[in-house]
Design an enzyme around this catalytic site. Structure first.
Site: not given
Ligand code: ACO
Length: 310
Positions: A114, A237, A267
């Site tokens: 990520c 993020h 996500n």
């Protein structure tokens, strides 16, 4: 330090919208649990014919259009992904081929989960500094649904598919700072010999994230001599609304300074920061010259922070 300027962005989401209620038909969960623990309301999953690579190409085309930079002017391509269909050729090679870019340019993937998009931006900066031309195409694209264990409710409800891209220009005068690091921890992993789906120790990652975001922002402020008040945005993020709110509290800033869109996308790993940047530009939230701290964290465990102006 020679930095990068953001010239254009683009994003691409797959066609299959999956709500929390849809997830509750797959695993024992509920909209109430997912929304209250994470802030997520829905995500997109790839349908037949869609993949991390097809999304990457669409997002890249949109970023090039937005930037008004011609394909032949792109001097390097760096893609961030941990869910590509092919280990080789790289996603960057496939984007390069689909767009018909010049053949004599460096083209490669960055694997930092990520945090990957920010690692990719830094790699692009180094490549352009090394003479790879003035303009860089950087993409974060994921098909997380490909690596999710759809029987594991502790992970499958958290992720979505998507892509974001940016065209950046080397600018010797641009304000720019970066911080990077890793612990080498296996708290999030996918692949391996016997179990190829992703597994995650959610609570360990939560603790890591709420410590890492404020630390990265403070390190960026120390490096640049700026104060929190001089920062217009913190773009992190997008993993969990509670992580972002806890980070804002630790930074002593208003929660609104941390952009959020995870309610609609969940996500999307390496894609989440460029998708956020594209939405912010589209919504007129990123005025030219505004200062942003970008912070990524994820599997590795990795982290990355970049300070740049829009
Ligand atoms: N639906 C309903 N109940 C659930 C679900 C679900 N989807 N998932 C877990 N539960 C249950 C658990 O089984 C547990 O039940 P129990 O008390 O009977 O044992 C209960 O809910 C609480 O579980 P916790 O794990 O304690 O829940 P928590 O409040 O910690 O939230 C979460 C879990 C959302 C995963 C949180 O820890 C988190 O967001 N962690 C960070 C994850 C993250 O950011 N990952 C991305 C990193 S980026 C990358 O590189 C991939």
């Amino acid at each position: 330090m020679s930095g990068l300027r953001l010239l254009g962005t683009g994003r691409a989401l797959p066609s299959r919208l999956v709500t929390n209620d849809d997830m509750s038909a797959i695993v024992e969960t509920s909209d109430e649990w997912i929304a209250s623990r994470t802030g997520i309301r829905q995500r997109y999953f790839c349908a037949e014919g869609e993949s991390a690579e097809t999304l990457a190409v669409q997002a890249a085309e949109r970023a090039l259009d937005d930037a008004g930079v011609a394909k032949e002017e792109i001097g390097c391509v760096v893609c961030a992904t941990s869910s590509a269909t092919y280990a080789m050729p790289s996603m960057a090679c496939q984007v390069h081929h689909a767009l018909g870019l010049a053949q004599n340019i460096p083209v490669m993937d960055a694997g930092a989960a990520c945090a990957g998009f920010l690692y990719a931006v830094e790699m692009a900066r180094c490549l352009t500094l090394g003479g790879a031309g003035r303009y860089a195409l950087v993409v974060g694209s994921e098909q997380m649904s490909r690596v999710l264990d759809m029987t594991d409710r502790t992970t499958c409800v958290l992720f979505g598919d998507g892509a974001g891209a940016a065209v950046l220009a080397l600018d010797e005068a641009a304000e720019y700072a970066s911080v990077f690091g890793t612990t080498g921890d296996m708290a999030i992993r996918s692949g391996g010999v016997s179990h190829t789906c992703m597994t995650m120790d959610g609570q360990a990652v939560f603790r890591f994230a709420v410590a890492t975001i404020p630390r990265c922002v403070r390190e960026l402020l120390d490096k640049t001599g700026l104060t929190m008040q001089q920062l217009d945005w913190v773009v992190c993020h997008q993993a969990n609304e509670r992580i972002l709110d806890a980070s804002a509290r630790r930074l002593g800033c208003a929660p609104e300074k941390l952009f959020k869109n995870l309610d609609r996308y969940a996500n999307t790993s390496a894609a989440s920061i460029p998708i956020a940047l594209d939405e912010m530009r589209e919504q007129g939230l990123l005025a030219a010259g505004q200062r942003m701290a970008l912070v990524g964290f994820g599997g590795g465990l990795t982290w990355a922070g970049l300070m740049m102006r829009s």
